[in-house]
Design a protein around this motif. Structure first.
Motif, short mmCIF file in Angstrom:
data_model
loop_
_atom_site.label_atom_id
_atom_site.label_comp_id
_atom_site.label_asym_id
_atom_site.label_seq_id
_atom_site.Cartn_x
_atom_site.Cartn_y
_atom_site.Cartn_z
N LYS A 75 -17.44 -6.14 20.88
CA LYS A 75 -17.06 -6.68 22.07
C LYS A 75 -17.00 -5.79 23.31
O LYS A 75 -16.71 -4.70 23.14
N GLY A 76 -17.40 -6.23 24.44
CA GLY A 76 -17.24 -5.75 25.81
C GLY A 76 -16.96 -6.52 26.74
O GLY A 76 -17.17 -7.90 26.74
N GLU A 77 -16.83 -5.81 28.01
CA GLU A 77 -16.68 -6.88 29.05
C GLU A 77 -17.78 -7.33 29.94
O GLU A 77 -18.69 -6.46 30.19
N VAL A 78 -17.96 -8.54 29.97
CA VAL A 78 -19.10 -9.38 30.57
C VAL A 78 -18.75 -10.16 31.42
O VAL A 78 -17.90 -11.07 31.11
N ASP A 79 -19.36 -10.31 32.71
CA ASP A 79 -19.01 -11.64 33.51
C ASP A 79 -20.40 -12.66 33.14
O ASP A 79 -21.39 -12.35 33.81
N LEU A 80 -19.91 -13.48 32.14
CA LEU A 80 -21.01 -14.41 31.96
C LEU A 80 -21.16 -15.55 33.03
O LEU A 80 -22.17 -16.40 32.98
#
Length: 332
Positions: A180-185
């Motif tokens: 997992k990683g930080e993503v602005d979907l």
């Protein structure tokens, strides 16, 4: 920003591309109702229908050949090769047709085809289900070859690959699918022509350092970051570069780093013999000859067929092998 697994981020990127352009369609074995063996296309056939998310026969040559015809007709097909070792039945179509048609037609034909390839090891798979064939395609003029190492890059780069007018081999590190990683979907990815080259092919320095540059792509980036943590405990500072692209390679970024550190180790899961690391070592030796304090070293798979799953951890680059290479370049 949401903590998102890479598989889900790529799924979200595919969804955005399908929404953005009605000419985008997905095709591959079991990608529809099943959602792919890694569930990367989960839910897309339900939402976009079987005419845009197409379950194909088990025939990689037919999948790629059909995609070439669709591209000629103005579509943007995205093919999934279920596992890396299954790409070879489609190798002829990719290297003798897809890679060459724009050149042969003097630019009259564009080939906006993306071929998604889950690749690499560390999942304990059976024969033909863990390979790293990226060098074969990087060696072929006319193909772009890229690979994300993070969920954020998976989300953005798949959209940029689909928007590219050129054929793109999109290698997805299957061992990192659920990292997992930080993503602005909700973020809109810049798909302008000017942004595509940088978005797909610019290397990224993921950790600054002063003593040795270590460079890799896809599944090896996480290993290099772990090596940097371990080296720091011994007082050695590693600069970690995620290449992101295997063809073309961002040699400028690597050159700039090596001019500062004077040392370079390149790591990849592909066999070391005639692998991407060899090209990087040659180019950086040419560019940085007077700045290098040691030869460029490579850490990769051995020159053997990919081993049985019980032995893959001995075959693949791991923390100890990367740190051993770092020690060697520091010993000169």
């Amino acid at each position: 920003m949401t903590a998102t697994a890479m598989a889900r981020a790529i799924n979200a990127g595919l969804r955005k591309a399908l929404e953005h352009d009605p000419k985008v369609l997905l095709m591959g074995e079991d990608i529809g109702a099943l959602g792919g063996v890694f569930r990367v296309t989960d839910g897309l056939q339900r939402d976009f229908g079987p005419d845009r998310v197409v379950d194909t026969p088990l025939a990689e040559s037919g999948i790629v050949g059909t995609a070439i015809g669709l591209a000629m007709a103005g579509y943007r097909p995205v093919c999934e090769i279920q596992f890396d070792g299954f790409i070879f039945p489609g190798f002829d179509q990719i290297t003798t047709q897809l890679a060459k048609l724009t050149y042969r037609s003097e630019g009259d034909l564009t080939m906006p085809v993306v071929i998604r390839v889950p690749f690499g090891g560390h999942i304990g798979a059976i024969e033909h289900h863990s390979e790293s064939p990226e060098a074969l395609f990087a060696h072929t003029p006319g193909l772009r070859v890229v690979t994300p190492a993070t969920a954020a890059d998976g989300y953005a780069m798949i959209q940029q690959a689909i928007a590219s007018p050129d054929p793109v081999l999109f290698f997805e590190p299957k061992s990192r699918y659920w990292d997992k990683g930080e993503v602005d979907l909700d973020a809109e990815v810049d798909l302008s022509e000017a942004a595509l080259a940088a978005g797909l092919h610019a290397a990224r320095t993921v950790r600054r350092g002063t003593d040795v540059t270590v460079a890799g792509y896809g599944p090896t980036v996480k290993t290099l970051l772990a090596a940097a943590d371990a080296a720091a405990q011994e007082g050695t500072s590693l600069e970690v570069i995620d290449l992101r692209s295997v063809s073309p390679i961002d040699f400028d970024a690597v050159t700039a780093s090596v001019m500062r550190t004077g040392r370079l180790v390149v790591a990849h899961e592909a066999p070391m013999f005639f692998g991407p690391g060899a090209e990087i070592a040659a180019r950086i030796t040419e560019r940085c000859f007077y700045a290098l304090e040691a030869p460029v070293l490579r850490v990769g798979g051995y020159h053997t067929p990919y081993p049985a799953s019980a032995h893959e951890e001995e075959y693949l680059p791991n923390l100890d092998r990367v740190l051993a290479a770092v020690d060697r370049v520091l010993a000169y």
